[in-house]
Design a protein around this motif. Structure first.
Motif, PDB file in Angstrom:
ATOM      1  N   VAL A 198       0.833  -1.200   0.000  1.00 54.57           N
ATOM      2  CA  VAL A 198       0.000   0.000   0.000  1.00 54.57           C
ATOM      3  C   VAL A 198       0.870   1.254   0.000  1.00 54.57           C
ATOM      4  N   ALA A 199       1.957   1.227   0.758  1.00 58.30           N
ATOM      5  CA  ALA A 199       2.872   2.377   0.782  1.00 58.30           C
ATOM      6  C   ALA A 199       3.472   2.605  -0.598  1.00 58.30           C
ATOM      7  N   ASN A 200       3.856   1.526  -1.282  1.00 61.06           N
ATOM      8  CA  ASN A 200       4.411   1.665  -2.633  1.00 61.06           C
ATOM      9  C   ASN A 200       3.376   2.219  -3.602  1.00 61.06           C
ATOM     10  N   ILE A 201       2.150   1.740  -3.509  1.00 55.79           N
ATOM     11  CA  ILE A 201       1.081   2.219  -4.395  1.00 55.79           C
ATOM     12  C   ILE A 201       0.795   3.692  -4.128  1.00 55.79           C
ATOM     13  N   ALA A 202       0.784   4.075  -2.850  1.00 59.83           N
ATOM     14  CA  ALA A 202       0.535   5.480  -2.510  1.00 59.83           C
ATOM     15  C   ALA A 202       1.645   6.373  -3.047  1.00 59.83           C
ATOM     16  N   ASP A 203       2.893   5.934  -2.929  1.00 62.07           N
ATOM     17  CA  ASP A 203       4.008   6.711  -3.471  1.00 62.07           C
ATOM     18  C   ASP A 203       3.880   6.854  -4.981  1.00 62.07           C
ATOM     19  N   HIS A 204       3.522   5.772  -5.643  1.00 59.55           N
ATOM     20  CA  HIS A 204       3.362   5.801  -7.096  1.00 59.55           C
ATOM     21  C   HIS A 204       2.219   6.742  -7.497  1.00 59.55           C
ATOM     22  N   ALA A 205       1.109   6.680  -6.768  1.00 59.13           N
ATOM     23  CA  ALA A 205      -0.037   7.548  -7.069  1.00 59.13           C
ATOM     24  C   ALA A 205       0.328   9.013  -6.860  1.00 59.13           C
ATOM     25  N   ARG A 206       1.088   9.306  -5.803  1.00 60.07           N
ATOM     26  CA  ARG A 206       1.523  10.690  -5.569  1.00 60.07           C
ATOM     27  C   ARG A 206       2.402  11.184  -6.714  1.00 60.07           C
ATOM     28  N   ALA A 207       3.332  10.339  -7.144  1.00 61.69           N
ATOM     29  CA  ALA A 207       4.223  10.725  -8.246  1.00 61.69           C
ATOM     30  C   ALA A 207       3.425  10.961  -9.526  1.00 61.69           C
ATOM     31  N   GLU A 208       2.473  10.085  -9.809  1.00 56.73           N
ATOM     32  CA  GLU A 208       1.654  10.263 -11.010  1.00 56.73           C
ATOM     33  C   GLU A 208       0.786  11.513 -10.898  1.00 56.73           C
ATOM     34  N   GLY A 209       0.277  11.790  -9.715  1.00 53.25           N
ATOM     35  CA  GLY A 209      -0.516  13.000  -9.506  1.00 53.25           C
ATOM     36  C   GLY A 209       0.314  14.246  -9.759  1.00 53.25           C
ATOM     37  N   ARG A 210       1.553  14.235  -9.275  1.00 50.08           N
ATOM     38  CA  ARG A 210       2.444  15.373  -9.540  1.00 50.08           C
ATOM     39  C   ARG A 210       2.710  15.529 -11.031  1.00 50.08           C
ATOM     40  N   ASN A 211       2.873  14.412 -11.725  1.00 42.97           N
ATOM     41  CA  ASN A 211       3.103  14.473 -13.178  1.00 42.97           C
ATOM     42  C   ASN A 211       1.894  15.061 -13.897  1.00 42.97           C
ATOM     43  N   VAL A 212       0.696  14.681 -13.473  1.00 43.45           N
ATOM     44  CA  VAL A 212      -0.522  15.212 -14.103  1.00 43.45           C
ATOM     45  C   VAL A 212      -0.646  16.705 -13.847  1.00 43.45           C
ATOM     46  N   VAL A 213      -0.371  17.113 -12.620  1.00 43.48           N
ATOM     47  CA  VAL A 213      -0.450  18.546 -12.294  1.00 43.48           C
ATOM     48  C   VAL A 213       0.577  19.327 -13.106  1.00 43.48           C
ATOM     49  N   GLN A 214       1.769  18.794 -13.202  1.00 45.09           N
ATOM     50  CA  GLN A 214       2.813  19.471 -13.982  1.00 45.09           C
ATOM     51  C   GLN A 214       2.419  19.570 -15.450  1.00 45.09           C
ATOM     52  N   ALA A 215       1.875  18.498 -16.010  1.00 44.64           N
ATOM     53  CA  ALA A 215       1.440  18.522 -17.412  1.00 44.64           C
ATOM     54  C   ALA A 215       0.300  19.523 -17.602  1.00 44.64           C
ATOM     55  N   ALA A 216      -0.603  19.604 -16.630  1.00 44.13           N
ATOM     56  CA  ALA A 216      -1.706  20.557 -16.726  1.00 44.13           C
ATOM     57  C   ALA A 216      -1.196  21.993 -16.665  1.00 44.13           C
ATOM     58  N   LYS A 217      -0.178  22.239 -15.839  1.00 45.29           N
ATOM     59  CA  LYS A 217       0.397  23.583 -15.761  1.00 45.29           C
ATOM     60  C   LYS A 217       1.118  23.964 -17.049  1.00 45.29           C
ATOM     61  N   GLU A 218       1.772  22.988 -17.655  1.00 40.81           N
ATOM     62  CA  GLU A 218       2.528  23.258 -18.884  1.00 40.81           C
ATOM     63  C   GLU A 218       1.615  23.406 -20.098  1.00 40.81           C
ATOM     64  N   ASN A 219       0.438  22.795 -20.075  1.00 42.52           N
ATOM     65  CA  ASN A 219      -0.476  22.811 -21.220  1.00 42.52           C
ATOM     66  C   ASN A 219      -1.892  23.168 -20.761  1.00 42.52           C
ATOM     67  N   PRO A 220      -2.123  24.418 -20.375  1.00 41.59           N
ATOM     68  CA  PRO A 220      -3.449  24.776 -19.861  1.00 41.59           C
ATOM     69  C   PRO A 220      -4.548  24.683 -20.912  1.00 41.59           C
ATOM     70  N   THR A 221      -4.241  24.965 -22.156  1.00 44.86           N
ATOM     71  CA  THR A 221      -5.258  24.893 -23.209  1.00 44.86           C
ATOM     72  C   THR A 221      -5.694  23.456 -23.438  1.00 44.86           C
ATOM     73  N   ALA A 222      -4.750  22.566 -23.526  1.00 46.10           N
ATOM     74  CA  ALA A 222      -5.072  21.148 -23.720  1.00 46.10           C
ATOM     75  C   ALA A 222      -5.853  20.613 -22.523  1.00 46.10           C
ATOM     76  N   THR A 223      -5.462  21.028 -21.331  1.00 48.92           N
ATOM     77  CA  THR A 223      -6.151  20.585 -20.126  1.00 48.92           C
ATOM     78  C   THR A 223      -7.599  21.043 -20.135  1.00 48.92           C
ATOM     79  N   SER A 224      -7.808  22.306 -20.492  1.00 48.04           N
ATOM     80  CA  SER A 224      -9.177  22.829 -20.560  1.00 48.04           C
ATOM     81  C   SER A 224      -9.993  22.075 -21.598  1.00 48.04           C
ATOM     82  N   SER A 225      -9.375  21.801 -22.741  1.00 49.30           N
ATOM     83  CA  SER A 225     -10.080  21.077 -23.803  1.00 49.30           C
ATOM     84  C   SER A 225     -10.482  19.679 -23.341  1.00 49.30           C
ATOM     85  N   VAL A 226      -9.580  18.991 -22.683  1.00 47.91           N
ATOM     86  CA  VAL A 226      -9.868  17.636 -22.200  1.00 47.91           C
ATOM     87  C   VAL A 226     -10.993  17.681 -21.169  1.00 47.91           C
TER      88      VAL A 226
END
Length: 98
Positions: free
Chosen positions: A50-78
Motif C-alpha cells: 500500500v505504501a508503494n502504491i501510494a508513493d506511485h499515485a503521488r508521483a503520477e498526480g504530480r506528473n498530471v499537475v505538472q502537465a496541466a500547468k505546462e499545457n493549460p489549453t489542452a487541459t481545458s479542452s480535455v
C-alpha cells in the motif's frame, strides 16, 4: 458393589474426556498462534504494498499537475470534452430508461 464399579467407570470416562479436552485446547492454541502469525505477515506485506502504491499515485498526480500547468489549453479542452461526454451519456441513459 455395582455402584462402586459404575463410579469407577464414570470417573474413568470423565478423566478421558478431560484428557481429550486438554489435547483439543492445546491443538487449538497452536492453530490460533499459527493463524495469528500468518495474519501478521500478511498485514506487514500489505502495508508495504500500500505504501508503494501510494508513493506511485503521488508521483503520477504530480506528473498530471505538472502537465496541466505546462499545457493549460489542452487541459481545458480535455475537461470540456469529458464534461460534454458525461452530459450526453447522462441524457442518453435518461432517455433509454424512459
Amino acid at each position: 458393589m455395582a455402584n462402586i464399579s459404575l463410579d469407577k467407570d464414570i470417573n474413568a470416562q470423565i478423566d478421558e474426556l478431560r484428557s481429550q479436552i486438554d489435547r483439543l485446547s492445546t491443538d487449538l492454541a497452536k492453530r490460533i498462534d499459527s493463524a495469528s502469525d500468518r495474519a501478521d505477515e500478511a498485514l506487514s506485506s500489505a502495508k508495504g504494498k500500500v505504501a508503494n502504491i501510494a508513493d506511485h499515485a503521488r508521483a503520477e498526480g504530480r506528473n498530471v499537475v505538472q502537465a496541466a500547468k505546462e499545457n493549460p489549453t489542452a487541459t481545458s479542452s480535455v475537461l470540456i470534452v469529458t464534461a460534454l461526454l458525461g452530459l450526453f451519456t447522462g441524457l442518453l441513459l435518461g432517455r433509454l430508461s424512459d
